[in-house]
Design an enzyme around this catalytic site. Sequence first.
Site, PDB file in Angstrom:
ATOM      1  CG  HIS A   1       0.103   6.171  -0.824  1.00  0.00           C
ATOM      2  ND1 HIS A   1      -0.881   6.867  -1.254  1.00  0.00           N
ATOM      3  CD2 HIS A   1      -0.173   5.514   0.334  1.00  0.00           C
ATOM      4  CE1 HIS A   1      -1.991   6.699  -0.369  1.00  0.00           C
ATOM      5  NE2 HIS A   1      -1.504   5.571   0.312  1.00  0.00           N
TER       6      HIS A   1
ATOM      7  CG  HIS B   1      -1.569   1.142   1.408  1.00  0.00           C
ATOM      8  ND1 HIS B   1      -3.071   1.385   1.214  1.00  0.00           N
ATOM      9  CD2 HIS B   1      -1.202   2.562   1.697  1.00  0.00           C
ATOM     10  CE1 HIS B   1      -3.443   2.282   1.350  1.00  0.00           C
ATOM     11  NE2 HIS B   1      -2.377   3.209   2.045  1.00  0.00           N
ATOM     12  CD  GLU B   2       1.547   3.630   3.793  1.00  0.00           C
ATOM     13  OE1 GLU B   2       1.854   4.669   3.212  1.00  0.00           O
ATOM     14  OE2 GLU B   2       0.549   3.559   4.687  1.00  0.00           O
TER      15      GLU B   2
ATOM     16  CD  GLU C   1      -5.431   5.863   1.486  1.00  0.00           C
ATOM     17  OE1 GLU C   1      -5.728   4.840   1.976  1.00  0.00           O
ATOM     18  OE2 GLU C   1      -4.191   6.386   1.449  1.00  0.00           O
TER      19      GLU C   1
ATOM     20  CG  HIS D   1      -7.663   6.869   5.034  1.00  0.00           C
ATOM     21  ND1 HIS D   1      -7.536   8.101   5.413  1.00  0.00           N
ATOM     22  CD2 HIS D   1      -6.558   6.224   4.745  1.00  0.00           C
ATOM     23  CE1 HIS D   1      -6.357   8.528   5.454  1.00  0.00           C
ATOM     24  NE2 HIS D   1      -5.529   7.350   5.127  1.00  0.00           N
TER      25      HIS D   1
END
Length: 559
Positions: free
Chosen positions: A375, A371-372, A395, A460
């Site tokens: 980004h 996920h990170e 997101e 989110h």
Amino acid sequence: MSTFSPAGSRARRLALTSGAVVLTGGLLAVGATTASAGSAPVHEGGPVAVTAQSLGLGAKEKLVVKDVIRDADGTVHTRYDRTYAGLPVLGGDLIVHQAADGAVKNVTKAVRAAIEVDSLTPKLTPAAAESAAVRTARAAKTSGAATGEAPRKVVWAASGKPVLAYETVVTGTRQDGVTPSLLRVVTDADTGKKLYENQLIDDIAAGVASATAGKSAGSAAGKPGRPQAGAVGTGVSQYSGTVSLNTATSSKGYDLVDNERGGSSTVDLQHRTGGKGVLFTDADNAWGNGTPADNQTAAVDAAYGAAQTWDFYKNVLHRNGIKNDGRAPVSKVHYGNAYQNAFWDDRSFTITYGDGANNQHPLTQLDVAGHEFSHGVTSATAGLQYSGESGGLNEATSDIFGTAVEWNANNSQDPGDYLLGEKIDIFGNGKPLRYQDRPSKDGRGSADYWSAGVGNLDVHYSSGVANHFFYLLSEGSGAKDINGVHYDSPTVDGSTVTGIGRDKAVQIWYKALSAYFTSTTDYHGAREGSLKAAADLYGAGSAEVKAVDAAWAAVNVKA
């Protein structure tokens, strides 16, 4: 920071390594030798060119190449950032789609308005804009709000009629007292009115209680010189079992640095909330013991997650790292004390993980790492603004690719699922952070379907619409058991959606992100972009295109 949030062989991504290429009123040629580091050229054959006039540019406008992608049929998608009289145009990004013979097929613009402002001389002073931005940050409960850089004069075009503005980044700490803040504030350079604000730190969780830092922010030892030789160690992780880790030999034995994956390194913040951290080293190349009591265990999970994410992008999406330049970010673990979050910082090119409740549940699970990292990929491609519907898409993109990383790793200790962060126990009740089959199951306000007000939700929670779309496109609607997990995904109108498989859904989403989404793309724009992506990959009128249309309709995003 965002919470943890294939065109496969059909398209290769490109990072320009020879410096910015600027398009003015003449011709821009994308040459045959332009390629990303460590990869074969992606644009072969003769150069293609477009004229500024054909794009509707004014005399004061210039375009700077940000990214290029070439399809199997020779179509080239060139992404540009725009300037006006030398000033960056925020919301001015566009993508030129050219046929193999160089003819412009169409142009995707973040905004349709002509870029022009009445005057380039602001009535507001930079100091006044800076003060206004700091007040905005304080109103958002940012402690220690300060600016390290002078406001930047820009043209703000993302909200309609372009205006002269100042962009100011305010640093500090968020309301929880531990999460860093990089608040971007755009102020009208004539009236002083705030035009826009968004957070530049992308974290994985919203509204989750986080403990305060155990130590004040401070400087720690940085990464030593580049190790000379590689080795393979063994790590015992908390979430993924016993794993192999690429390491590098050094004077201290072994460093947790993976030179085969862009120099990916893992550092220990030692429960500080600042500083560079200390590179993990070990004498015998055996790391962690599978419990949080061993300081190295979280580092094992972070390093393994970084490696699996790198491999997913490299092998499945043919992307050579976040910026497609062969360079990996730094992973930082042990941030603060009992900190229940993880975040991406685009400016420092780092992923940071807290240790979770009671320092027993580090946020280093595999899908959080994916996920990170994602980004950063979004920032390097579409640059989706981290607010409103574009923020929800930002997101969701990280959730989608985090899920894909977990499935691709095929790890028996952390099998693939459509649950985000199911092992980190962030709520203390064993429930995951997010559910992609029915986002509202989180009980925290995530949206299952699009509505006119969905962009007003925290990103989110507005992300639920795209997460739900991705699940439906992958697996279809209704009740089913997949890989040992029960799902029951509804549709807004009771329709039945038949999935096309996760692999195709991932390819379509990545192609849409990299070739059709812009900084201001909203849900209806995402529908349009993903339909084009599916047509590019599988053909106009294909079953895949029809499935994309049906899945969007099922979450109430319709033509």
